[in-house]
Write a protein that holds these residues in place. Structure first.
Motif, short mmCIF file in Angstrom:
data_model
loop_
_atom_site.label_atom_id
_atom_site.label_comp_id
_atom_site.label_asym_id
_atom_site.label_seq_id
_atom_site.Cartn_x
_atom_site.Cartn_y
_atom_site.Cartn_z
N ARG A 50 46.09 44.49 44.92
CA ARG A 50 46.79 43.19 44.97
C ARG A 50 48.12 43.20 44.23
N LEU A 89 36.52 35.09 37.13
CA LEU A 89 35.93 35.73 38.31
C LEU A 89 36.31 37.21 38.41
N GLY A 90 37.11 37.67 37.44
CA GLY A 90 37.56 39.06 37.49
C GLY A 90 38.75 39.25 38.41
N ASP A 91 39.47 38.15 38.70
CA ASP A 91 40.66 38.27 39.55
C ASP A 91 41.91 38.37 38.68
N PRO A 92 42.78 39.34 38.97
CA PRO A 92 43.99 39.54 38.15
C PRO A 92 45.19 38.71 38.64
N TYR A 93 45.92 38.15 37.69
CA TYR A 93 47.18 37.44 37.97
C TYR A 93 48.26 38.03 37.07
N PRO A 136 49.64 38.05 43.23
CA PRO A 136 49.10 36.89 42.52
C PRO A 136 49.74 36.70 41.13
N SER A 140 36.19 47.45 38.91
CA SER A 140 36.48 46.56 40.04
C SER A 140 37.79 45.80 39.80
N VAL A 141 38.06 45.44 38.54
CA VAL A 141 39.36 44.79 38.24
C VAL A 141 40.50 45.78 38.53
N LYS A 148 41.23 45.94 42.12
CA LYS A 148 41.97 44.76 42.58
C LYS A 148 43.44 44.84 42.15
N ILE A 171 43.21 38.27 33.48
CA ILE A 171 42.02 38.45 34.30
C ILE A 171 41.16 37.20 34.11
N ASP A 172 40.92 36.48 35.21
CA ASP A 172 40.21 35.20 35.06
C ASP A 172 38.70 35.41 35.04
#
Ligand code: AMP
Ligand code: GLY
Length: 424
Positions: free
Chosen positions: A249, A278-282, A116, A241-242, A245, A275-276
């Protein structure tokens, strides 16, 4: 064990300080190092670009292992050159170091292996890039010179004019030379950034504890970006949790990506991640080395023997290592030269940096310093980092700033809010 560390920054001094804690007896050599490194090792006056000189030294001194701090020599293939002479060196090969040396290659690899990251386009000339900017309806947008540009090749453009200036700088003014001959334009990622490094031997990848860097020059993350004005670890934004991921990912797919492309990645892989909400890493960027000043706050938390880790990387036996970390907080406050990141003067005497005048939980890490007539003087934009370690973050912050108060030189500048974000 004789270890040669290539580089002259705070990162290299901090790596040296950690290596001295190894159960292996080590003798350290720094090329070219700095006066802080000189307190813990021998200075070798050979530039990091002089591969022949470095190889001749490593052979004559019978160096057991060479470590490379900065990206420049890695991207230029120092690892390949040392290995062709039968010397042990830790770091990615020239091909592997493209992950930092070419933004378009890094983006291509991420896209191919579904890591991502921001969506992007690559441009090779001004008029095509301009046409693309004219078609854009949304700002900010991010313009990146493809190659190494000493941290100055990225513009987060708030509007068309800023974006236009950035492509002009690359294509028409050729400010970055060949490094700006290709340009990546990518979408803007919202969120909070963290730096997560990993040890990798080509077969196994082991992430380190996350850190957060303060890139902007002024308090409140305002003003132009610098190489980093301070850092802290742990970074609450990068929760367990990050981190999970990021492993699933980012790091594992990247290991697979390198392997599938026939590249053995041995060294440090640094993921700068956004980290957005929602806790999703890019992934914002990859670097092929440790970060500076993040190294100063990550390594003090490492309980596993760093020499064992480097040996395992070189023998591809990292699967036999399990990393142990302490739960302390570590804070680094960077002391800069007045005017940095723009023009600044050098050569000002620095007082108050004798390690003995600071508490045992504080280290004074040197970066842009040099010796002039026996006196340590300023010699760069980022001069020192003051690193404090304590069980509680509040105490680490307070101890770092108490030690900053003891240090003085003309034009000394530092941010007053390092790690405050983490208290919230
Ligand atoms: P880089 O050298 O690629 O890490 O970029 C330098 C800095 O620019 C990063 O640390 C971010 O703060 C910012 N940046 C780079 N790319 C993006 C992006 N796609 N979205 C938001 N900020 C970015
Ligand atoms: N602190 C950012 C870097 O090392 O690239």
């Amino acid at each position: 064990m004789k270890i040669l560390i290539i580089g002259s920054g705070g990162r290299e001094h901090a790596i040296g300080l950690k290596l001295l804690k190894s159960r292996h007896p080590v003798s350290l050599f720094f090329a070219p190092g700095n006066p802080g490194a000189e307190q813990i090792g021998q200075i070798v006056p050979i530039a990091e670009t002089d591969f022949d000189g470095l190889i001749a030294f490593a052979k004559s001194e019978e160096i057991d292992m060479t470590l490379v701090g900065p990206e420049g020599p890695l991207v230029d293939g120092i690892v390949d050159t040392f290995q062709s002479q039968g010397l042990t060196i830790i770091g990615p090969s020239r091909l592997a170091a493209q992950i930092e040396g070419s933004k378009q290659w890094a983006k291509w690899l991420m896209k191919k292996y579904q890591v991502p990251t921001a969506s992007y386009e690559v441009f090779k000339d001004y008029s095509t890039a301009l046409a693309y900017l004219n078609s854009l309806s949304e700002y900010p947008t991010v313009i990146k010179a493809d190659g190494l540009a000493a941290g100055k090749g990225v513009t987060v453009a708030q509007d068309f004019n800023q974006a236009h200036d950035a492509i002009k700088e690359c294509f028409l003014d050729q400010r970055f030379g060949d490094a700006g001959a290709s340009v990546v334009i990518e979408s803007f990622l919202k969120g909070e950034e963290a730096s997560i490094f990993a040890f990798c031997d080509g077969k196994t990848i082991l992430p380190m504890v996350p850190a957060q860097d303060h890139k902007a020059i002024y308090d409140g993350d305002k003003g132009p970006n610098t190489g980093g004005m301070g850092a802290y670890s742990p970074a609450p934004i990068a929760s367990d949790s990050v981190q999970k991921k990021v492993m699933e990912r980012v790091f594992l797919p990247m290991l697979h990506a390198f392997q599938s492309e026939g590249i053995i990645y041995q060294g440090i892989l640094y993921a700068g991640v956004m980290i957005d909400s929602l806790g999703d890493p890019y992934v914002v960027e990859f670097n092929c080395r440790f970060g500076d000043p993040e190294t100063q706050v990550v390594l003090p938390r490492l309980e596993t023997d760093l020499v064992d880790i480097f040996l395992a990387i070189s023998t591809q036996t990292l699967d036999s290592i399990s990393l142990e970390w302490n739960s302390d907080s570590v804070v680094a406050v960077v002391l800069a030269s007045g005017g940095y990141p723009l023009d600044f003067q050098k050569g000002f005497p620095i007082i108050g940096i004798n390690p003995a005048s600071h508490p045992a939980n504080v280290s004074i890490v040197h970066a842009g310093t040099t010796l002039a007539a026996g006196q340590v003087v300023t010699n760069g934009g980022r001069v020192l980092s003051v690193v404090a370690r304590a069980p509680k973050l509040e105490d680490a912050i307070a101890d770092a700033y108490s030690s900053v108060d003891l240090i003085e030189y003309t034009g000394m500048y530092f941010r007053c809010d390092i790690a405050h974000k983490a208290l919230r």
